[in-house]
Motif scaffolding. Structure first.
Motif, mmCIF file in Angstrom:
data_model
loop_
_atom_site.group_PDB
_atom_site.id
_atom_site.type_symbol
_atom_site.label_atom_id
_atom_site.label_comp_id
_atom_site.label_asym_id
_atom_site.label_seq_id
_atom_site.Cartn_x
_atom_site.Cartn_y
_atom_site.Cartn_z
ATOM 1 N N LYS A 4 4.645 -27.988 -8.226
ATOM 2 C CA LYS A 4 3.384 -28.680 -8.020
ATOM 3 C C LYS A 4 3.621 -30.148 -7.675
ATOM 4 O O LYS A 4 2.966 -30.712 -6.780
ATOM 5 C CB LYS A 4 2.517 -28.569 -9.276
ATOM 6 N N CYS A 5 4.597 -30.778 -8.350
ATOM 7 C CA CYS A 5 4.922 -32.188 -8.081
ATOM 8 C C CYS A 5 5.442 -32.365 -6.657
ATOM 9 O O CYS A 5 5.081 -33.331 -5.974
ATOM 10 C CB CYS A 5 5.960 -32.688 -9.085
ATOM 11 N N GLN A 6 6.280 -31.430 -6.233
ATOM 12 C CA GLN A 6 6.824 -31.499 -4.871
ATOM 13 C C GLN A 6 5.722 -31.332 -3.834
ATOM 14 O O GLN A 6 5.712 -32.019 -2.804
ATOM 15 C CB GLN A 6 7.900 -30.436 -4.679
ATOM 16 N N GLU A 7 4.789 -30.411 -4.094
ATOM 17 C CA GLU A 7 3.678 -30.200 -3.168
ATOM 18 C C GLU A 7 2.784 -31.440 -3.093
ATOM 19 O O GLU A 7 2.332 -31.834 -2.014
ATOM 20 C CB GLU A 7 2.864 -28.983 -3.602
ATOM 21 N N GLU A 8 2.521 -32.064 -4.256
ATOM 22 C CA GLU A 8 1.690 -33.268 -4.286
ATOM 23 C C GLU A 8 2.397 -34.416 -3.562
ATOM 24 O O GLU A 8 1.754 -35.197 -2.851
ATOM 25 C CB GLU A 8 1.387 -33.654 -5.735
ATOM 26 N N LEU A 9 3.718 -34.526 -3.749
ATOM 27 C CA LEU A 9 4.486 -35.573 -3.087
ATOM 28 C C LEU A 9 4.463 -35.391 -1.568
ATOM 29 O O LEU A 9 4.280 -36.361 -0.818
ATOM 30 C CB LEU A 9 5.938 -35.568 -3.592
ATOM 31 N N ALA A 10 4.622 -34.133 -1.128
ATOM 32 C CA ALA A 10 4.586 -33.844 0.307
ATOM 33 C C ALA A 10 3.210 -34.168 0.889
ATOM 34 O O ALA A 10 3.103 -34.707 1.991
ATOM 35 C CB ALA A 10 4.930 -32.381 0.546
ATOM 36 N N ALA A 11 2.152 -33.852 0.130
ATOM 37 C CA ALA A 11 0.791 -34.129 0.598
ATOM 38 C C ALA A 11 0.542 -35.636 0.691
ATOM 39 O O ALA A 11 -0.064 -36.113 1.659
ATOM 40 C CB ALA A 11 -0.226 -33.489 -0.351
ATOM 41 N N LEU A 12 1.017 -36.393 -0.310
ATOM 42 C CA LEU A 12 0.868 -37.847 -0.288
ATOM 43 C C LEU A 12 1.635 -38.469 0.875
ATOM 44 O O LEU A 12 1.153 -39.399 1.535
ATOM 45 C CB LEU A 12 1.355 -38.445 -1.612
ATOM 46 N N LYS A 13 2.825 -37.942 1.127
ATOM 47 C CA LYS A 13 3.644 -38.445 2.234
ATOM 48 C C LYS A 13 2.949 -38.196 3.565
ATOM 49 O O LYS A 13 2.898 -39.085 4.427
ATOM 50 C CB LYS A 13 5.011 -37.757 2.212
ATOM 51 N N LYS A 14 2.403 -36.992 3.724
ATOM 52 C CA LYS A 14 1.688 -36.655 4.958
ATOM 53 C C LYS A 14 0.449 -37.548 5.120
ATOM 54 O O LYS A 14 0.162 -38.044 6.215
ATOM 55 C CB LYS A 14 1.269 -35.185 4.935
ATOM 56 N N GLU A 15 -0.260 -37.783 4.009
ATOM 57 C CA GLU A 15 -1.455 -38.629 4.053
ATOM 58 C C GLU A 15 -1.080 -40.068 4.431
ATOM 59 O O GLU A 15 -1.785 -40.714 5.227
ATOM 60 C CB GLU A 15 -2.145 -38.611 2.682
ATOM 61 N N PHE A 16 0.022 -40.557 3.884
ATOM 62 C CA PHE A 16 0.474 -41.918 4.197
ATOM 63 C C PHE A 16 0.840 -42.042 5.676
ATOM 64 O O PHE A 16 0.465 -43.026 6.330
ATOM 65 C CB PHE A 16 1.682 -42.271 3.326
ATOM 66 N N GLU A 17 1.567 -41.058 6.204
ATOM 67 C CA GLU A 17 1.976 -41.112 7.610
ATOM 68 C C GLU A 17 0.763 -41.069 8.530
ATOM 69 O O GLU A 17 0.724 -41.765 9.550
ATOM 70 C CB GLU A 17 2.933 -39.953 7.911
ATOM 71 N N GLU A 18 -0.232 -40.264 8.173
ATOM 72 C CA GLU A 18 -1.460 -40.200 8.969
ATOM 73 C C GLU A 18 -2.213 -41.523 8.897
ATOM 74 O O GLU A 18 -2.766 -41.998 9.893
ATOM 75 C CB GLU A 18 -2.352 -39.057 8.472
ATOM 76 N N PHE A 19 -2.233 -42.151 7.706
ATOM 77 C CA PHE A 19 -2.894 -43.442 7.528
ATOM 78 C C PHE A 19 -2.240 -44.511 8.405
ATOM 79 O O PHE A 19 -2.936 -45.268 9.098
ATOM 80 C CB PHE A 19 -2.831 -43.853 6.058
ATOM 81 N N VAL A 20 -0.909 -44.574 8.375
ATOM 82 C CA VAL A 20 -0.184 -45.555 9.182
ATOM 83 C C VAL A 20 -0.449 -45.334 10.665
ATOM 84 O O VAL A 20 -0.662 -46.281 11.422
ATOM 85 C CB VAL A 20 1.337 -45.483 8.889
ATOM 86 N N TYR A 21 -0.456 -44.073 11.067
ATOM 87 C CA TYR A 21 -0.697 -43.733 12.478
ATOM 88 C C TYR A 21 -2.075 -44.212 12.929
ATOM 89 O O TYR A 21 -2.222 -44.842 13.974
ATOM 90 C CB TYR A 21 -0.555 -42.230 12.665
ATOM 91 N N ILE A 22 -3.088 -43.929 12.121
ATOM 92 C CA ILE A 22 -4.464 -44.297 12.479
ATOM 93 C C ILE A 22 -4.631 -45.817 12.493
ATOM 94 O O ILE A 22 -5.192 -46.388 13.426
ATOM 95 C CB ILE A 22 -5.465 -43.652 11.492
#
Length: 237
Positions: free
Chosen positions: A7-25
């Motif tokens: 669960k921690c790994q999944e949450e970390l992956a989701a946060l990482k994806k959200e951060f990359e999308e935020f930076v892109y936008i």
């Protein structure tokens, strides 16, 4: 792996994806007003004409320079955020040719002499060609951009091992002060002021992230005399 760890790994992956999308936008949204500021400055300069006060024109040039620097920094941040998702194609590359192509892409090669040493069983290899080229380019550019001598020497040594390539890029420039060498892989950090050396300070951060993605490691060490040595291993696919 326990349920909690998964669960921690999944949450970390989701946060990482959200951060990359935020930076892109954010990177894309900020570019438009930055270009508008630069264009408006140019139009005002044209309206004022050549008889405008020199101090005013100098301030406009300074403003446009800062906007251009900010745009370069946003582009670098965008590139850093996309390291894990862009240019991931595997294809066959000729290592000496790839090195030469990177040298040709450098903007300022005046008074620079490259010294190449290859110890390869096979010049061709299947790898993340664009990623490797990006790493080489940034390290070459770094060796030249921060050099302090009129004549610059850059040394490139590539050794093929059983499972990877050991690549060493060194120069006879000023080197990096001992007290700041731990900061050089941080995004936007530069040893010299950005007003002295035109750099975003993102090249080494991007390079380090690409090498980690490939499964390698980047290491800095000072030369025995003045200068810097950057060594990294690039695993074979």
């Amino acid at each position: 792996m326990t349920v909690s760890e998964k669960k921690c790994q999944e949450e970390l992956a989701a946060l990482k994806k959200e951060f990359e999308e935020f930076v892109y936008i954010v990177s894309h949204d900020i570019k438009t007003p930055m270009r508008a500021i630069s264009n408006l400055t140019t139009w005002i300069e044209e309206d004022l004409g050549s008889n405008a006060d020199k101090a005013i024109l100098d301030n406009f040039r300074l403003l446009k320079n800062r906007v251009e620097r900010l745009e370069k920094m946003m582009n670098a941040l965008l590139e850093l955020s996309r390291v894990n998702s862009s240019e991931m194609e595997l294809y066959e590359v000729n290592i000496p040719k790839s090195v030469n192509d990177c040298v040709e892409m450098l903007e300022d090669k005046s008074n620079v002499e490259f010294h190449f040493t290859y110890n390869l069983k096979n010049e061709n290899t299947v790898t993340l060609g664009k990623k490797l080229q990006k790493v080489l380019f940034h390290l070459f550019d770094n060796a030249i951009r921060f050099h302090d001598k009129e004549k610059k020497n850059v040394f490139v040594e590539i050794i093929e091992n059983e499972t990877d390539y050991e690549i060493k890029i060194s120069d006879d420039g000023p080197g990096i002060p001992e007290e700041v060498k731990e900061k050089i892989f941080s995004i936007f950090y530069t040893v010299n002021s950005k007003d002295i050396v035109d750099s975003t300070g993102a090249g080494l951060a991007i390079t380090n992230k690409i090498i980690k993605l490939a499964g390698g490691r980047l290491h800095y060490a000072p030369m025995a005399t003045n200068g810097s040595v950057f060594t990294f291993n690039w695993p074979k696919q």
